[in-house]
Design a protein around this motif. Structure first.
Motif, PDB file in Angstrom:
ATOM      1  N   LEU A  59       0.840  -1.188   0.000  1.00  0.00           N
ATOM      2  CA  LEU A  59       0.000   0.000   0.000  1.00  0.00           C
ATOM      3  C   LEU A  59       0.876   1.239   0.000  1.00  0.00           C
ATOM      4  CD1 LEU A  59      -2.636  -1.008   2.683  1.00  0.00           C
ATOM      5  CD2 LEU A  59      -2.937  -0.974   0.205  1.00  0.00           C
ATOM      6  N   ARG A  60       0.375   2.283  -0.578  1.00  0.00           N
ATOM      7  CA  ARG A  60       1.065   3.559  -0.588  1.00  0.00           C
ATOM      8  C   ARG A  60       0.446   4.450   0.479  1.00  0.00           C
ATOM      9  NH1 ARG A  60      -0.094   7.912  -5.160  1.00  0.00           N
ATOM     10  NH2 ARG A  60       0.449   9.706  -3.906  1.00  0.00           N
ATOM     11  N   TRP A  61       1.286   5.103   1.281  1.00  0.00           N
ATOM     12  CA  TRP A  61       0.786   6.095   2.223  1.00  0.00           C
ATOM     13  C   TRP A  61       0.297   7.256   1.383  1.00  0.00           C
ATOM     14  CZ3 TRP A  61       4.278   9.123   6.161  1.00  0.00           C
ATOM     15  CH2 TRP A  61       3.490  10.022   6.874  1.00  0.00           C
ATOM     16  N   TYR A  62      -0.993   7.456   1.333  1.00  0.00           N
ATOM     17  CA  TYR A  62      -1.596   8.400   0.405  1.00  0.00           C
ATOM     18  C   TYR A  62      -1.751   9.801   0.998  1.00  0.00           C
ATOM     19  CZ  TYR A  62      -4.397   9.809  -3.582  1.00  0.00           C
ATOM     20  OH  TYR A  62      -4.847  10.438  -4.710  1.00  0.00           O
ATOM     21  N   THR A  63      -2.318   9.891   2.195  1.00  0.00           N
ATOM     22  CA  THR A  63      -2.499  11.200   2.818  1.00  0.00           C
ATOM     23  C   THR A  63      -2.435  11.102   4.334  1.00  0.00           C
ATOM     24  OG1 THR A  63      -4.918  10.997   2.906  1.00  0.00           O
ATOM     25  CG2 THR A  63      -3.998  12.161   1.018  1.00  0.00           C
ATOM     26  N   LEU A  64      -2.176  12.235   4.935  1.00  0.00           N
ATOM     27  CA  LEU A  64      -2.331  12.436   6.366  1.00  0.00           C
ATOM     28  C   LEU A  64      -3.556  13.320   6.507  1.00  0.00           C
ATOM     29  CD1 LEU A  64      -1.294  12.457   9.338  1.00  0.00           C
ATOM     30  CD2 LEU A  64      -0.126  14.575   8.728  1.00  0.00           C
ATOM     31  N   VAL A  65      -4.555  12.884   7.273  1.00  0.00           N
ATOM     32  CA  VAL A  65      -5.784  13.644   7.442  1.00  0.00           C
ATOM     33  C   VAL A  65      -5.726  14.378   8.778  1.00  0.00           C
ATOM     34  CG1 VAL A  65      -8.305  13.523   7.599  1.00  0.00           C
ATOM     35  CG2 VAL A  65      -7.068  11.978   6.055  1.00  0.00           C
TER      36      VAL A  65
ATOM     37  N   HIS B 293       2.158  12.462  15.536  1.00  0.00           N
ATOM     38  CA  HIS B 293       2.561  13.820  15.192  1.00  0.00           C
ATOM     39  C   HIS B 293       3.607  13.768  14.087  1.00  0.00           C
ATOM     40  CE1 HIS B 293       5.735  12.918  18.209  1.00  0.00           C
ATOM     41  NE2 HIS B 293       6.486  13.635  17.391  1.00  0.00           N
ATOM     42  N   LEU B 294       3.826  14.894  13.466  1.00  0.00           N
ATOM     43  CA  LEU B 294       4.815  15.005  12.398  1.00  0.00           C
ATOM     44  C   LEU B 294       6.137  15.486  12.976  1.00  0.00           C
ATOM     45  CD1 LEU B 294       2.524  16.766   9.795  1.00  0.00           C
ATOM     46  CD2 LEU B 294       3.340  14.406   9.704  1.00  0.00           C
TER      47      LEU B 294
ATOM     48  N   VAL C 283       4.913  18.875  26.207  1.00  0.00           N
ATOM     49  CA  VAL C 283       4.149  17.626  26.226  1.00  0.00           C
ATOM     50  C   VAL C 283       4.817  16.612  27.154  1.00  0.00           C
ATOM     51  CG1 VAL C 283       3.112  17.957  23.948  1.00  0.00           C
ATOM     52  CG2 VAL C 283       5.309  16.769  24.143  1.00  0.00           C
ATOM     53  N   GLY C 284       5.663  17.132  28.049  1.00  0.00           N
ATOM     54  CA  GLY C 284       6.363  16.274  28.988  1.00  0.00           C
ATOM     55  C   GLY C 284       7.769  15.914  28.561  1.00  0.00           C
ATOM     56  N   GLN C 285       8.280  16.539  27.526  1.00  0.00           N
ATOM     57  CA  GLN C 285       9.625  16.237  27.058  1.00  0.00           C
ATOM     58  C   GLN C 285      10.667  16.777  28.051  1.00  0.00           C
ATOM     59  OE1 GLN C 285       7.593  18.511  25.746  1.00  0.00           O
ATOM     60  NE2 GLN C 285       8.671  20.178  24.734  1.00  0.00           N
ATOM     61  N   PRO C 286      11.812  16.091  28.173  1.00  0.00           N
ATOM     62  CA  PRO C 286      12.883  16.605  29.029  1.00  0.00           C
ATOM     63  C   PRO C 286      13.399  17.940  28.493  1.00  0.00           C
ATOM     64  CG  PRO C 286      13.304  14.320  28.396  1.00  0.00           C
ATOM     65  CD  PRO C 286      12.137  14.795  27.592  1.00  0.00           C
ATOM     66  N   GLU C 287      13.993  18.738  29.356  1.00  0.00           N
ATOM     67  CA  GLU C 287      14.491  20.052  28.949  1.00  0.00           C
ATOM     68  C   GLU C 287      15.690  19.976  28.005  1.00  0.00           C
ATOM     69  OE1 GLU C 287      14.963  23.153  31.760  1.00  0.00           O
ATOM     70  OE2 GLU C 287      13.251  22.492  32.941  1.00  0.00           O
ATOM     71  N   ASP C 288      16.466  18.898  28.049  1.00  0.00           N
ATOM     72  CA  ASP C 288      17.682  18.808  27.248  1.00  0.00           C
ATOM     73  C   ASP C 288      17.490  18.014  25.949  1.00  0.00           C
ATOM     74  OD1 ASP C 288      17.308  16.347  28.442  1.00  0.00           O
ATOM     75  OD2 ASP C 288      19.419  16.056  28.942  1.00  0.00           O
ATOM     76  N   THR C 289      16.297  18.054  25.383  1.00  0.00           N
ATOM     77  CA  THR C 289      16.033  17.310  24.152  1.00  0.00           C
ATOM     78  C   THR C 289      16.700  17.978  22.949  1.00  0.00           C
ATOM     79  OG1 THR C 289      14.011  18.537  23.706  1.00  0.00           O
ATOM     80  CG2 THR C 289      13.789  16.513  24.986  1.00  0.00           C
TER      81      THR C 289
ATOM     82  N   PRO D 140      -1.719  26.447  14.458  1.00  0.00           N
ATOM     83  CA  PRO D 140      -2.714  27.373  15.003  1.00  0.00           C
ATOM     84  C   PRO D 140      -3.914  26.719  15.700  1.00  0.00           C
ATOM     85  CG  PRO D 140      -1.949  28.191  12.900  1.00  0.00           C
ATOM     86  CD  PRO D 140      -1.368  26.813  13.074  1.00  0.00           C
ATOM     87  N   GLU D 141      -4.215  25.455  15.398  1.00  0.00           N
ATOM     88  CA  GLU D 141      -5.321  24.783  16.078  1.00  0.00           C
ATOM     89  C   GLU D 141      -4.844  23.829  17.167  1.00  0.00           C
ATOM     90  OE1 GLU D 141      -8.701  23.350  13.979  1.00  0.00           O
ATOM     91  OE2 GLU D 141      -8.846  25.148  12.750  1.00  0.00           O
ATOM     92  N   GLY D 142      -3.566  23.880  17.508  1.00  0.00           N
ATOM     93  CA  GLY D 142      -3.063  23.125  18.645  1.00  0.00           C
ATOM     94  C   GLY D 142      -2.497  21.750  18.360  1.00  0.00           C
ATOM     95  N   ASN D 143      -2.359  21.361  17.094  1.00  0.00           N
ATOM     96  CA  ASN D 143      -1.784  20.054  16.761  1.00  0.00           C
ATOM     97  C   ASN D 143      -0.271  20.099  16.916  1.00  0.00           C
ATOM     98  OD1 ASN D 143      -4.280  18.753  15.779  1.00  0.00           O
ATOM     99  ND2 ASN D 143      -4.178  20.384  14.263  1.00  0.00           N
ATOM    100  N   GLU D 144       0.266  19.155  17.685  1.00  0.00           N
ATOM    101  CA  GLU D 144       1.706  19.131  17.942  1.00  0.00           C
ATOM    102  C   GLU D 144       2.487  18.610  16.743  1.00  0.00           C
ATOM    103  OE1 GLU D 144      -0.538  18.355  21.728  1.00  0.00           O
ATOM    104  OE2 GLU D 144      -0.313  17.071  19.979  1.00  0.00           O
ATOM    105  N   PHE D 145       3.682  19.170  16.585  1.00  0.00           N
ATOM    106  CA  PHE D 145       4.672  18.663  15.646  1.00  0.00           C
ATOM    107  C   PHE D 145       6.037  19.027  16.199  1.00  0.00           C
ATOM    108  CE2 PHE D 145       3.753  22.933  14.210  1.00  0.00           C
ATOM    109  CZ  PHE D 145       4.966  23.461  13.774  1.00  0.00           C
TER     110      PHE D 145
END
Length: 133
Positions: free
Chosen positions: A3-9, A78-79, A106-112, A120-125
């Protein structure tokens, strides 16, 4: 057969605004646009270019669909984006912030080695460290 990854919705309230934001953020273009759905594809993709590329080698697009509910919890997917080693990573993050991205905890360590942002709608990347490949 594969299968081909066609889209991210991406579910959102304002599909036109989200599609335009992402097109600007990553250099893509919107090819379908309505109040209910918008479609973005990589900026280099043209019909004459794609016809010579094998089906399974064409990357996915992004589809923005209108939904009534808002985002309430951290994304399960997430992207991740990475600048090339020839690019200024901090300048790229600043550019995204100037377009409306916000830094997120999102809980990531400070030294990442990555920075978590939201659209703008709050989706993380994430913007990762610079990469050669």
């Amino acid at each position: 057969m594969t299968l081909r990854w066609y889209t991210l919705v991406i579910d959102c309230h304002d599909v036109r605004k989200q599609a335009a934001w992402w097109a600007e953020a990553i250099g893509w273009k919107t090819i379908i646009e309505s109040d209910e759905e918008c479609v973005n594809i990589p900026g280099w993709v043209e019909p004459d270019t794609v016809k010579d590329i094998p089906w399974d080698r064409i990357g996915p697009g992004m589809v923005f669909v209108k939904v009534p509910e808002g985002k309430t919890v951290k994304n399960r997917l997430h992207l991740d984006f990475a600048p090339h080693t020839s690019q200024d990573r901090d300048a790229e993050i600043a550019r995204l912030e100037s377009l409306g991205a916000r830094r997120a905890d999102v809980g990531q360590p400070e030294d990442t080695s990555w920075t978590v942002l939201t659209d703008p709608e709050g989706n993380e990347f994430c913007v990762l460290s610079s990469r050669e490949y």
